[in-house]
Scaffold this active site. Structure first.
Site, short mmCIF file in Angstrom:
data_model
loop_
_atom_site.label_atom_id
_atom_site.label_comp_id
_atom_site.label_asym_id
_atom_site.label_seq_id
_atom_site.Cartn_x
_atom_site.Cartn_y
_atom_site.Cartn_z
N SER A 47 47.78 39.31 46.29
CA SER A 47 47.90 38.67 44.98
C SER A 47 49.10 37.73 44.91
CB SER A 47 48.02 39.73 43.88
OG SER A 47 46.84 40.49 43.78
N CYS A 267 42.81 43.66 37.94
CA CYS A 267 43.62 42.44 38.04
C CYS A 267 42.74 41.19 38.03
CB CYS A 267 44.52 42.52 39.26
SG CYS A 267 45.94 41.40 39.17
N GLN A 271 39.81 39.79 35.24
CA GLN A 271 39.70 38.45 34.67
C GLN A 271 38.33 37.83 34.95
OE1 GLN A 271 43.02 36.78 36.69
NE2 GLN A 271 44.54 37.87 35.45
N PHE A 310 48.04 35.26 35.09
CA PHE A 310 47.03 34.81 34.14
C PHE A 310 46.56 36.02 33.33
CE2 PHE A 310 47.07 31.69 37.45
CZ PHE A 310 46.77 30.48 36.85
N HIS A 350 47.42 47.87 37.90
CA HIS A 350 47.05 48.44 39.19
C HIS A 350 47.12 49.97 39.16
CE1 HIS A 350 46.76 44.80 41.76
NE2 HIS A 350 47.50 44.30 40.78
N GLU A 352 46.08 52.00 41.32
CA GLU A 352 46.39 52.52 42.66
C GLU A 352 47.88 52.49 42.96
OE1 GLU A 352 46.88 48.25 43.37
OE2 GLU A 352 45.59 49.46 42.09
#
Length: 382
Positions: A47, A267, A271, A310, A350, A352
């Site tokens: 990311s 994430c 979106q 974003f 997240h 995880e």
């Protein structure tokens, strides 16, 4: 003698320090992460592709690096910024110092600058492009290269970091690190197709730990190919860049909605789910990147790990068949969605972790429960 290094931002701000990475020049979007731990996981998280990460915690590298903590096969950042660097790590798991690790992977990095001032600049003005260099020490010359670089907005970076071929992931969370042991079951494993927009390894580990057979496919895999695996569920992964630019992901997700199978997005995947349902996204001023972001809706709050620039526009969800399940409680941006009639949900954070808290790990359990319910209603053909 340490090697001099230069950091220049797109607004002309200049920071002089010293190199703790590879020699050379790196241009990218300069952002900051407020986590006190987990720097290796941050550096290898896809990311962060295309970004120069400023670590706000003043000490970096104290525990060294180990391949076990990589979230992908290599560092994904363009560069790193730190206040102080530890050259001699002290940890029984360490196999390499952070400076040696970055040099081995050819990642430029700068230390010895006022990271507090840099962070306040980004927080006030917004994330912007910048450049680190050990070879261009003239600020005007480096600024020209920074200004010539493209903006993060409009970039489809998922196609850069995605896997090129499908593969099956089988490795669960190591027993020594398992914080939520799963009860053994005689039921057949659930098949999850994970669309890789830049997936972190720990997401795949958590799915495997919950008893899933995980098939990872490239970001441009057609919906028909995904459904040919007859999956019990579909996972939309995290990833870098502008979600609105990932048109193949949006179209694929829109087609997969018609299959009415359980779907879970994290994430970027969150979106893309929103965009596929008709919502809109926008670029945050400086993003959410850290391990202590509060998310919730009513009386319950989860402390979450977040990494995104974003977000989904809340107003654009009014005409979509979803409800908001979580807000980021710092700025009230959308942090979670749930479909009103289908077993489909997503979060902007997240669960995880890696690094971060485990408050939201239960979401993997909810995904598994939805998949088992789906399979009971739609038995697999023999």
């Amino acid at each position: 003698m340490p090697t001099p290094a230069l950091l220049v931002l797109a607004d002309g701000s200049v920071f002089r320090g010293f190199s703790f990475g590879a020699p050379g020049t790196a241009i990218g979007e300069v952002v900051f992460n407020t986590g006190m731990t987990g720097y290796q996981e941050v550096l290898t998280d896809p990311s962060y592709y295309g970004q120069i990460v400023t670590f706000t915690y003043p000490e970096l590298g104290n525990t060294g690096t180990t391949p076990e903590d990589d979230e992908s096969d290599r560092p994904q950042v363009r560069g790193a910024v730190a206040r102080n660097i530890c050259d001699i790590p002290s940890n029984w798991r360490s196999q390499q110092s952070l400076p040696d690790y970055l040099k081995a992977h050819r990642i430029p990095a700068i230390y010895g600058i006022d990271t507090r001032a840099l962070t306040r600049k980004i927080r006030t003005v917004g994330a912007m492009n910048g450049g680190i260099s050990t070879e261009i020490l003239d600020p005007v010359e480096l600024l020209q290269k920074v200004l010539a670089a493209p903006s993060m907005q409009g970039q489809n970076l998922a196609k850069v970091v995605t896997t090129r071929t499908p593969y099956e992931w089988t490795e669960p969370t190591p027993a020594a690190w398992e914080f939520r042991p799963q009860t053994a079951t005689e039921e057949p494993p659930l098949t999850v197709v994970a669309i890789d927009f830049g997936v972190k390894r720990n997401i795949l580990r958590r799915l495997a730990s919950y008893g899933c057979r995980v098939i990872v496919v490239p970001a441009d895999t057609p919906a028909e190919t995904i459904l040919s695996y007859d999956p019990d569920g579909i996972f939309l992964s995290n990833g870098p860049g502008d979600p609105a630019a990932v048109q193949e992901g949006i179209e694929t997700t829109r087609k997969l909605l018609g299959a009415q199978r359980p779907m879970f997005g994290i994430c970027l995947g969150h979106q893309l789910l929103g965009l596929s349902l008709g919502a809109e996204t926008f670029k945050l001023k400086f993003g959410h990147r850290g391990l202590n972001q509060p998310a919730g809706l009513t009386q319950e709050v989860e402390i979450t790990s977040q990494n995104h620039g974003f977000a989904i526009t809340a107003e654009s969800l009014a005409q979509t068949p979803v409800e908001i399940t979580h807000f980021n409680l710092n700025d009230k941006t959308v942090a979670g969605l749930k479909h009103q009639t289908l077993p489909i949900f997503s979060v902007q954070y997240h669960p995880e972790a890696s690094p971060g808290p485990h408050d939201a790990d239960y979401l993997f359990g909810e995904f598994v429960a939805q998949m088992r319910a789906y399979r009971q209603q739609h038995p697999r053909r023999q």
